[in-house]
Motif scaffolding. Structure first.
Motif, PDB file in Angstrom:
ATOM      1  N   GLY A   1       0.813  -1.213   0.000  1.00 40.72           N
ATOM      2  CA  GLY A   1       0.000   0.000   0.000  1.00 40.72           C
ATOM      3  C   GLY A   1       0.839   1.253   0.000  1.00 40.72           C
ATOM      4  N   LEU A   2       1.924   1.239   0.765  1.00 42.11           N
ATOM      5  CA  LEU A   2       2.814   2.402   0.805  1.00 42.11           C
ATOM      6  C   LEU A   2       3.490   2.625  -0.554  1.00 42.11           C
ATOM      7  N   HIS A   3       3.922   1.543  -1.182  1.00 45.05           N
ATOM      8  CA  HIS A   3       4.549   1.674  -2.500  1.00 45.05           C
ATOM      9  C   HIS A   3       3.550   2.221  -3.522  1.00 45.05           C
ATOM     10  N   ALA A   4       2.305   1.729  -3.462  1.00 47.64           N
ATOM     11  CA  ALA A   4       1.276   2.220  -4.384  1.00 47.64           C
ATOM     12  C   ALA A   4       0.993   3.699  -4.149  1.00 47.64           C
ATOM     13  N   CYS A   5       1.002   4.092  -2.893  1.00 48.86           N
ATOM     14  CA  CYS A   5       0.738   5.487  -2.541  1.00 48.86           C
ATOM     15  C   CYS A   5       1.839   6.400  -3.093  1.00 48.86           C
ATOM     16  N   ARG A   6       3.068   5.940  -3.000  1.00 48.28           N
ATOM     17  CA  ARG A   6       4.181   6.729  -3.526  1.00 48.28           C
ATOM     18  C   ARG A   6       4.107   6.817  -5.051  1.00 48.28           C
ATOM     19  N   ALA A   7       3.746   5.709  -5.687  1.00 53.35           N
ATOM     20  CA  ALA A   7       3.627   5.719  -7.147  1.00 53.35           C
ATOM     21  C   ALA A   7       2.513   6.667  -7.605  1.00 53.35           C
ATOM     22  N   ALA A   8       1.445   6.742  -6.822  1.00 53.36           N
ATOM     23  CA  ALA A   8       0.312   7.613  -7.159  1.00 53.36           C
ATOM     24  C   ALA A   8       0.548   9.059  -6.741  1.00 53.36           C
ATOM     25  N   LYS A   9       1.645   9.286  -5.983  1.00 53.74           N
ATOM     26  CA  LYS A   9       1.984  10.627  -5.492  1.00 53.74           C
ATOM     27  C   LYS A   9       0.843  11.244  -4.686  1.00 53.74           C
ATOM     28  N   CYS A  10       0.253  10.406  -3.813  1.00 53.90           N
ATOM     29  CA  CYS A  10      -0.793  10.913  -2.917  1.00 53.90           C
ATOM     30  C   CYS A  10      -0.281  10.881  -1.487  1.00 53.90           C
ATOM     31  N   ASN A  11      -0.969  11.554  -0.612  1.00 57.50           N
ATOM     32  CA  ASN A  11      -0.530  11.717   0.767  1.00 57.50           C
ATOM     33  C   ASN A  11      -0.780  10.435   1.563  1.00 57.50           C
ATOM     34  N   PRO A  12       0.267   9.732   1.991  1.00 62.34           N
ATOM     35  CA  PRO A  12       0.066   8.485   2.734  1.00 62.34           C
ATOM     36  C   PRO A  12      -0.622   8.697   4.081  1.00 62.34           C
ATOM     37  N   ASP A  13      -0.453   9.880   4.663  1.00 65.12           N
ATOM     38  CA  ASP A  13      -1.098  10.158   5.943  1.00 65.12           C
ATOM     39  C   ASP A  13      -2.614  10.226   5.814  1.00 65.12           C
ATOM     40  N   VAL A  14      -3.098  10.378   4.583  1.00 62.42           N
ATOM     41  CA  VAL A  14      -4.542  10.402   4.335  1.00 62.42           C
ATOM     42  C   VAL A  14      -5.012   9.057   3.789  1.00 62.42           C
ATOM     43  N   VAL A  15      -4.399   8.609   2.719  1.00 61.62           N
ATOM     44  CA  VAL A  15      -4.846   7.404   2.018  1.00 61.62           C
ATOM     45  C   VAL A  15      -4.619   6.147   2.852  1.00 61.62           C
ATOM     46  N   LEU A  16      -3.458   6.032   3.474  1.00 60.79           N
ATOM     47  CA  LEU A  16      -3.102   4.793   4.149  1.00 60.79           C
ATOM     48  C   LEU A  16      -3.662   4.679   5.554  1.00 60.79           C
ATOM     49  N   LYS A  17      -4.407   5.673   6.019  1.00 63.13           N
ATOM     50  CA  LYS A  17      -5.034   5.574   7.344  1.00 63.13           C
ATOM     51  C   LYS A  17      -6.488   5.117   7.252  1.00 63.13           C
ATOM     52  N   ASP A  18      -6.963   4.916   6.032  1.00 59.97           N
ATOM     53  CA  ASP A  18      -8.333   4.444   5.824  1.00 59.97           C
ATOM     54  C   ASP A  18      -8.285   2.954   5.498  1.00 59.97           C
ATOM     55  N   GLU A  19      -8.760   2.144   6.425  1.00 58.66           N
ATOM     56  CA  GLU A  19      -8.680   0.690   6.274  1.00 58.66           C
ATOM     57  C   GLU A  19      -9.367   0.198   5.008  1.00 58.66           C
ATOM     58  N   SER A  20     -10.456   0.853   4.626  1.00 60.56           N
ATOM     59  CA  SER A  20     -11.220   0.403   3.459  1.00 60.56           C
ATOM     60  C   SER A  20     -10.454   0.564   2.154  1.00 60.56           C
ATOM     61  N   ASN A  21      -9.474   1.478   2.123  1.00 58.10           N
ATOM     62  CA  ASN A  21      -8.718   1.700   0.888  1.00 58.10           C
ATOM     63  C   ASN A  21      -7.905   0.475   0.468  1.00 58.10           C
ATOM     64  N   GLY A  22      -7.625  -0.401   1.418  1.00 60.52           N
ATOM     65  CA  GLY A  22      -6.812  -1.578   1.087  1.00 60.52           C
ATOM     66  C   GLY A  22      -7.596  -2.814   0.713  1.00 60.52           C
ATOM     67  N   LYS A  23      -8.930  -2.744   0.761  1.00 57.77           N
ATOM     68  CA  LYS A  23      -9.738  -3.951   0.537  1.00 57.77           C
ATOM     69  C   LYS A  23      -9.513  -4.619  -0.809  1.00 57.77           C
ATOM     70  N   PRO A  24      -9.435  -3.872  -1.931  1.00 57.33           N
ATOM     71  CA  PRO A  24      -9.204  -4.538  -3.222  1.00 57.33           C
ATOM     72  C   PRO A  24      -7.897  -5.329  -3.250  1.00 57.33           C
ATOM     73  N   LEU A  25      -6.848  -4.756  -2.655  1.00 56.36           N
ATOM     74  CA  LEU A  25      -5.555  -5.431  -2.632  1.00 56.36           C
ATOM     75  C   LEU A  25      -5.590  -6.649  -1.722  1.00 56.36           C
TER      76      LEU A  25
END
Length: 475
Positions: free
Chosen positions: A295-319
């Motif tokens: 998830g962290l690697h995907a967040c960096r590739a997408a250039k989005c804020n990990p403090d926002v995206v990676l704190k939402d448990e539901s964001n990881g469900k597809p993976l």
């Protein structure tokens, strides 16, 4: 009494006895009669349980055809009466409600109508004894029109087949009712008594002594390895009981729960830390760290804020769905399916089209993670263990297990969704990059802490603490 059942009772605590403690293991809601018939005749033609039920059903019908009588159905009805009476064995005044000595009319149609009325009578008695949830399907059966039941899409059940299947169905429901009764008695009478009186602790110590003796050598070897590798100040360990307790709690988490050091001699599972089928072992902790690293690697590739995206448990469900589907993917294709899922996830997070070079790098990082070679994976794995240790040590001061007159401890105070322990732990895991598995990890860490508390309630004063002190003294 079953040792594993005693262990569950001691781990659960009074507020949680209704959640997961069972005298029997098969209890489940029975389906409607229509679904039951579908399962026997069409859906589970290769399942041994349903094959047997179908075979018994057919053999009764064959007996009726050969004998030209309803003796077999009457015998089934008497078995149903017996099963229902066994639910209230001491209420003999109620047993006579269901009559056994009755004669059938000679006319076949009248005889079938009479049998159906007797079966409905038995069903009404059963519904009075069932839980509301189970009684719903019984009442549905009582009100059912037999001519609407089919064994295939076009074939209506014969009246004889309907009666035989109905009695089978009600006998199955009686068995479930008995299981519910046993489980109710366990959770409302037996479990509270074992927990509050100290009998549960005594029984667990007895089981342990019978299997391993009072001070097993393997536990002493394990404690010695903890002392030698922990980095704790020896003087602090000698003078502080809490430090010794923390040493063992952290050792249990790092060398047994996470099984990082498979060559290390560890204590028998049930000495301090439960049985091998304990649900705490159901989480693949390496997979949890891998999912969060990806998830962290995907967040960096997408250039989005990990403090926002990676704190939402539901964001990881597809993976996570792809990661947990390993057994459903042909060997050699799993890695590719995870790569594709992670690329898709990164693209869904990005506000711009991600460059091919970046996606190729992401695929390479995916392979590194799955092969256990990624530095982010190793960092998160160590961080996860550290959080488990922090939560375990911080909460070991709560009330010990069993025999307590006051205080249940924070982990036994249940909120509508999660205990305060789990709520706090979820935030901690999420804040430190492990949000995708935050709930599972929080629940596992709560159970890990309960297991550690139980260990000290059972064996802390009995021998664990004295063994550590003896080793520190060079004994």
């Amino acid at each position: 009494m079953n040792p594993q059942l005693v262990h569950q009772i001691l781990l659960k605590g009074p507020r949680d006895f209704d959640d997961g403690i069972r005298a029997t293991t098969r209890t489940s809601s029975t389906p409607s009669f229509r679904v039951y018939v579908e399962e026997i005749f069409n859906r589970h033609t290769h399942d041994p349980e349903f094959v047997f039920k179908r075979a018994y059903h057919d053999s009764v019908l064959e007996g009726i055809a050969q004998d030209r009588s309803f003796k077999a159905i009457l015998e089934m009805l008497l078995d149903l009466h017996k099963s229902i009476r066994s639910l209230v064995p001491n209420r003999t005044d109620l047993h006579s409600i269901l009559l056994d000595d009755r004669e059938l009319p000679s006319d076949e149609k009248n005889a079938m109508d009479m049998l159906l009325s007797w079966v409905r009578e038995a069903a009404q008695a059963l519904a009075q004894l069932e839980s509301p949830e189970q009684a719903t399907t019984t009442v549905e059966w009582i009100e059912i029109d037999p001519t609407t039941i089919t064994t295939t899409t076009t074939t209506t059940m014969s009246s004889q087949s309907f009666l035989v299947a109905s009695i089978q169905y009600l006998i199955d429901k009686t068995s479930v009712c008995q299981e519910e009764k046993d489980n109710f008695y366990l959770t409302q009478v037996v479990a509270p008594k074992l927990y509050s009186s100290g009998q549960g602790l005594a029984l667990e110590r007895q089981y342990f002594a019978q299997r391993f003796g009072h001070k097993p050598a393997v536990t002493q070897a394990w404690l010695s390895s903890l002392i030698n590798t922990s980095g704790h100040d020896m003087d602090v360990l000698r003078n502080c009981a809490q430090a010794r307790q923390n040493l063992i709690t952290q050792g249990w988490i790092k060398t047994i729960l996470f099984q990082k050091y498979r060559q290390t001699t560890v204590p028998e599972r049930n000495i301090s830390f439960g049985y091998q089928n304990n649900p705490i072992h159901s989480i693949d902790y390496t997979a949890a760290a891998a999912g969060c690293a990806l998830g962290l690697h995907a967040c960096r590739a997408a250039k989005c804020n990990p403090d926002v995206v990676l704190k939402d448990e539901s964001n990881g469900k597809p993976l996570i769905a792809v990661l947990e589907g390993h057994t459903a993917v042909l060997e050699g294709q799993y890695e590719q399916s995870v790569e594709d899922a992670l690329v898709a996830l990164a693209q869904s997070w990005s506000t711009n089209i991600i460059e091919k070079e970046t996606l190729d790098t992401l695929r390479g990082q995916t392979r590194s993670v799955l092969q256990g070679e990624d530095p982010v994976l190793k960092l998160l794995d160590e961080r996860m263990q550290q959080i488990f240790c922090e939560l375990g040590v911080d909460n070991m001061q709560d009330a010990p297990v069993g025999g307590m007159k006051t205080g249940l401890g924070v982990s036994n105070i249940i909120s509508p969704h999660h205990s305060p322990f789990v709520t706090k732990a979820r935030c901690k895991f999420a804040d430190r990059g492990l949000a995708f598995y935050a709930t599972d990890l929080a629940e596992a860490s709560e159970l890990a802490t309960k297991v550690s508390k139980l260990a000290f309630s059972l064996y802390g004063e009995q021998f664990l603490d004295s063994l550590v002190l003896g080793l520190l003294a060079g004994g």
